[in-house]
Write a protein that holds these residues in place. Structure first.
Motif, PDB file in Angstrom:
ATOM      1  N   GLU A 105      -4.257   4.929  -0.038  1.00 33.00           N
ATOM      2  CA  GLU A 105      -5.334   3.999  -0.465  1.00 33.00           C
ATOM      3  C   GLU A 105      -5.165   3.010  -1.544  1.00 33.00           C
ATOM      4  O   GLU A 105      -5.838   2.197  -1.714  1.00 33.00           O
ATOM      5  CB  GLU A 105      -6.448   4.778  -0.637  1.00 33.00           C
ATOM      6  CG  GLU A 105      -7.037   5.565   0.542  1.00 33.00           C
ATOM      7  CD  GLU A 105      -7.650   4.754   1.735  1.00 33.00           C
ATOM      8  OE1 GLU A 105      -8.167   3.776   1.483  1.00 33.00           O
ATOM      9  OE2 GLU A 105      -6.937   5.137   2.786  1.00 33.00           O
ATOM     10  N   HIS A 162       1.015  -1.090   0.069  1.00 35.21           N
ATOM     11  CA  HIS A 162      -0.056   0.086   0.041  1.00 35.21           C
ATOM     12  C   HIS A 162       0.853   1.255  -0.078  1.00 35.21           C
ATOM     13  O   HIS A 162       1.834   1.075   0.522  1.00 35.21           O
ATOM     14  CB  HIS A 162      -0.903   0.019   1.219  1.00 35.21           C
ATOM     15  CG  HIS A 162      -1.844  -1.191   1.514  1.00 35.21           C
ATOM     16  ND1 HIS A 162      -2.979  -1.152   0.786  1.00 35.21           N
ATOM     17  CD2 HIS A 162      -1.820  -2.203   2.184  1.00 35.21           C
ATOM     18  CE1 HIS A 162      -3.605  -2.201   1.045  1.00 35.21           C
ATOM     19  NE2 HIS A 162      -2.841  -2.903   1.879  1.00 35.21           N
ATOM     20  N   GLU A 183      -3.244   0.233  -4.021  1.00 39.38           N
ATOM     21  CA  GLU A 183      -2.282  -1.083  -4.068  1.00 39.38           C
ATOM     22  C   GLU A 183      -1.662  -1.068  -5.222  1.00 39.38           C
ATOM     23  O   GLU A 183      -1.945  -1.108  -6.398  1.00 39.38           O
ATOM     24  CB  GLU A 183      -3.357  -1.972  -3.704  1.00 39.38           C
ATOM     25  CG  GLU A 183      -4.123  -1.951  -2.487  1.00 39.38           C
ATOM     26  CD  GLU A 183      -5.237  -3.535  -2.376  1.00 39.38           C
ATOM     27  OE1 GLU A 183      -5.170  -3.994  -1.186  1.00 39.38           O
ATOM     28  OE2 GLU A 183      -5.809  -3.646  -3.458  1.00 39.38           O
TER      29      GLU A 183
END
Length: 171
Positions: free
Chosen positions: A30, A27, A32
């Motif tokens: 927010e 991460h 990925e």
């Protein structure tokens, strides 16, 4: 100059096949991201980082990894994301990157590691065009999994050849 004998659709399928495999998902805020597991050497908590004068802001400095000095880059800063305080989840992923001068170890600071995923070719899409002014050569593709999009990084391309030459602090 070599020309491809594949149609654009066939080329896209071949690219997706090459991008399939195991990825370490991490991460940044927010978002990925994923990097190929074969590029990862180890994951460690944040430790003392020795700052090196006159390096770009995203270069946090160097660490001593079992007697070897390796550069550490904060990916948040490299990707022009807001600065945040490091937490107990913040970690350094040590990766093996290939550049013009061969391969080298580099640490990348991320907000946290999530999981290792096996990503199938069918789950990977090409990176869309963001216009002529925006180039993202370090994005290998976008994986659509569990209703979310994961940005697959080509860690060898995250740093340009010029940046890597500046980081070769052990030469």
């Amino acid at each position: 100059m070599a020309t491809s004998l594949l149609t654009p659709t066939e080329q896209s399928v071949a690219n997706a096949d090459a991008r399939a495999g195991k990825y370490l998902i991490f991460h940044l805020g927010e978002e990925e991201f994923g990097i190929q597991v074969q590029k990862v050497r180890e994951i460690m908590g944040v430790q003392d980082i020795t700052q090196v004068p006159q390096t770009p802001p995203y270069v946090k400095g160097v660490i001593n990894l079992r007697g070897k000095v390796i550069p550490v880059v904060d990916l948040r800063l490299k990707f022009d994301m807001p600065v945040v305080e490091y937490t107990h989840r913040t970690c350094i992923i040590v990766v093996q990157i290939s550049g013009g001068r061969g391969s080298m170890l580099m640490g990348i600071v991320v907000d946290g590691v999530a999981e290792v995923l096996n990503i199938a070719a069918a789950d990977v899409e090409d990176t869309p065009s963001f216009g002529r002014e925006v180039e993202v050569p370090y994005v290998m593709g976008l994986a659509k999994l569990k209703g979310k999009v994961k940005i697959l990084l080509d860690i060898d391309q995250v740093m340009s050849a010029r940046e890597l030459a500046r980081l070769d602090l052990t030469a």
